[in-house]
Motif scaffolding. Structure first.
Motif, short mmCIF file in Angstrom:
data_model
loop_
_atom_site.label_atom_id
_atom_site.label_comp_id
_atom_site.label_asym_id
_atom_site.label_seq_id
_atom_site.Cartn_x
_atom_site.Cartn_y
_atom_site.Cartn_z
N ARG A 127 64.62 83.27 6.04
CA ARG A 127 65.18 83.63 4.74
C ARG A 127 64.33 83.09 3.60
NH1 ARG A 127 70.31 85.28 4.28
NH2 ARG A 127 69.51 85.81 2.22
N GLU A 154 61.42 85.32 3.20
CA GLU A 154 61.86 86.58 2.61
C GLU A 154 62.04 86.44 1.11
OE1 GLU A 154 64.56 89.42 5.53
OE2 GLU A 154 65.46 87.81 4.38
N LEU A 155 62.72 85.38 0.75
CA LEU A 155 62.97 85.10 -0.67
C LEU A 155 61.64 85.03 -1.42
CD1 LEU A 155 65.90 84.83 -1.08
CD2 LEU A 155 65.67 82.37 -1.28
N ARG A 198 59.80 88.84 -0.72
CA ARG A 198 60.45 90.09 -1.09
C ARG A 198 60.98 90.05 -2.51
NH1 ARG A 198 62.34 93.56 2.48
NH2 ARG A 198 63.14 92.04 3.99
N ASP A 199 61.80 89.08 -2.76
CA ASP A 199 62.50 89.07 -4.03
C ASP A 199 61.63 88.49 -5.13
OD1 ASP A 199 64.64 89.97 -2.49
OD2 ASP A 199 65.17 87.91 -2.00
N ARG A 200 60.58 89.22 -5.41
CA ARG A 200 59.66 88.68 -6.40
C ARG A 200 60.30 88.66 -7.77
NH1 ARG A 200 54.89 89.14 -2.92
NH2 ARG A 200 53.89 87.63 -4.26
N ALA A 201 61.35 89.46 -7.95
CA ALA A 201 62.12 89.32 -9.17
C ALA A 201 62.94 88.04 -9.02
CB ALA A 201 63.03 90.52 -9.36
N ARG A 202 62.76 87.18 -9.98
CA ARG A 202 63.37 85.85 -9.88
C ARG A 202 64.89 85.89 -9.78
NH1 ARG A 202 59.42 81.41 -10.42
NH2 ARG A 202 57.56 82.67 -10.16
N VAL A 239 67.61 85.90 -8.47
CA VAL A 239 68.46 85.77 -7.30
C VAL A 239 69.57 84.80 -7.69
CG1 VAL A 239 68.56 85.26 -4.86
CG2 VAL A 239 66.41 85.99 -5.90
#
Lengths: 350, 350
Positions: free
Chosen positions: B315, B318-319, B322-326, B328
DNA sequence: TTGAAAGCGCTAACAG
DNA sequence: CTGTTAGCGCTTTCAA
């Protein structure tokens, strides 16, 4: 005002430097009012006047400058990194090995690229390939693929050190081995000394051939016959190990002692013995190769052959980094240690 | 003869190409009679005529060409590598974590730089620094240093994901946490349900504050008083753990159950209990946080709270990737699992 | 002691 | 579809 103009030209990075791309040597040079060569000298240890150095350092600090290893690597044609490929990071031996490599690499100022091949030769090759593209200074591996594959890696110009496996026919590959033969021999001698004559070997085949050989040889030397029924194959995976252990112990083959070729197999043997309500060591003695941490926690604590994973990693890394002259004579052989605990005793009188 | 001349110009590398420096894009271009851009297109997926592509591939194969990741990284301004910093590779939780990161990184085509900080904040900072110089695309860490240090790392432009630790006051740092509170609560409820009222907590302090808090809170909720004599500090190291366990168990403080805050502390508790000839669970129940492999091998098998290290690593990666947009929302919280085995039973009637 | 410039291997924009 | 060229960040001659 001229000053203002200059700053304007330098861009937005002056005040409140947003987290844009990292500062480069040029930025620092400009900020310090020197040439980039000077900045380079400051950071790679050239001679610079104290005054200039201070100015550069100040500017660098201001800009939070870190020299780019990428730029440097390109110029220097070496990255200062080494590749490490293991079968499985969670295996205690591999973990020790990794720790050893890390420790040694640190003393050389090298960093480590890690990956796990999980017993898949193709994957291993792909990993090695990728590491070559990264231009690592060398690769340390516990290789599972064919010698040919690794020979092609060295043919491609890589330095490689093989640990715990011999890559036949590849003289260029330095090797660090653990003296399993001696370890198994000591263990067998110990068991025979206790009076055992029907000793089972659990985990024959694939990665443990040397151990099986040592088992057979030692028994032969001691004049004890090997009962082939007591030599059972098992891969070092939980299900395979468990199946093998259950198969052996359930059929009451009459083994008075079990020598497990690896810690996973030893684990299976302990579990199966417990399920079958066999007392250890009263009903059956158990010992294994690989002195993992639970061996001491077990009840009774398990006798085991300790294998120096950390040392192996450390030595492998040393070999890779220090002895750049290929002429190292033969493989490095690391000693094992027989750790006697409570899981072996004299066989029950039948 | 013209051909011969060309080969001569190309240098010694044609026949018997000695293991000199690796072939470059230029070599391939020359050998294939095309421009370097074409070679680049072949290897990075541009459009090239089938014919040309074949020629390039042939030449590349001949020269054993591998595109240099260093050159590419410099141009692309990203390396495709991530940094991973753990306290200790040989810790089973860390090993799982590493495996998880490796698995996830592979799906993204990223490679992993690994290093261990061994509880030394300065060393950790140095490692992070070095990784920044390597221009990793991001860093995953089980941080031990101060939040301030890590804040400066993100200030320097790095993406960082913290695992299993919260870095207070650093909103930019994504976090993956394991729900130890729930795990400890379940364990305490279980023990209290068995009838225990005098439960010791072994391993208070430093990294286990959340666990200690959960211990106290749950006990309070259940209306059971906490005896401060039964809450003893211990660092997660063998000597400290052993000392703490011996201290507690030897002084006969009257604990009917021991909750160990970590696997090393649990190990110590088991060992000490055995030395003192305390029967488990008849004389004392033992349980711990961290379901390492030996828990099942122990006699009796140890009840434990399993912590999903592999998931946490996966995870986290992945964070990071993947989640390049902060944006989260809040930390990821991973569930634990209470694995009940045989080491806990009702307290002895006194 | 310092600066200018070349070039490490690669990609991408631009011409052709 | 293909080649030329600039330039990524750095080190290192070579001059000054």
């Amino acid at each position: 005002m001229a000053g203002t103009t200059e700053r304007g030209e330098a861009g937005e990075r002056g005040p409140g430097r947003r987290a844009g791309r990292p500062a480069t040597i040029k930025d620092v040079a400009a900020a310090a009012g020197v040439g980039i060569a000077t900045v380079s000298r400051v950071f790679s240890g050239g001679s610079v006047s104290a005054d200039t150095r201070a100015r550069v350092l100040a500017a660098a600090g201001e800009l939070d400058y870190r020299p780019s290893a990428v730029g440097r690597s390109l110029k220097l044609q070496r990255t200062g990194g080494i590749g490490l490929i293991v079968p499985d990071v969670t295996d205690p031996f591999c973990a020790d090995l990794i720790a050893g490599v890390l420790d040694c690499a640190r003393t050389f100022g090298e960093h480590v690229l890690l990956d796990a091949a999980h017993g898949d030769a193709a994957r291993e090759a792909a990993i090695a390939d990728r590491m070559m593209e990264q231009r690592v200074d060398g690769i340390i591996a516990v290789p599972e693929g064919a010698p040919a594959a690794w020979r092609s890696v060295v043919a491609a110009g890589a330095r490689v050190v093989s640990v715990d496996r011999v890559l036949a026919g590849a003289p260029e590959i330095l090797t660090v081995l653990i003296d399993d033969r001696a370890g198994v021999r000591a263990l067998v001698e110990y068991l025979v000394g206790l009076g055992h004559r029907r000793i089972a070997f659990l985990g024959a085949g694939a990665p443990a051939v040397a151990r099986e050989r040592a088992f057979r040889d030692t028994l032969a030397q001691l004049g004890v016959a090997v009962d082939e029924d007591l030599v059972v194959a098992a891969r070092p995976e939980r299900d395979s190990a468990y199946a093998a252990a259950a198969g052996l112990l359930q059929r009451q083959a009459g083994a008075s002692a079990v020598l497990a070729a690896g810690h996973l197999i030893g684990e299976a043997a302990v579990l199966v013995a417990r399920e079958l309500d066999l007392r250890v060591p009263a009903d059956v003695s158990i010992a294994m190769v690989g002195d993992v941490s639970w061996a001491e926690l077990c009840d009774p604590p398990l006798t085991a052959v300790a294998r120096p994973g950390h040392d192996a990693g450390y030595r492998a890394c040393e070999l890779l980094l220090r002895d750049r002259a290929r002429a190292v004579g033969g493989p490095v052989l690391l000693p094992t240690e027989l750790v006697i605990r409570g899981s072996c005793g004299p066989p029950r009188r039948s």
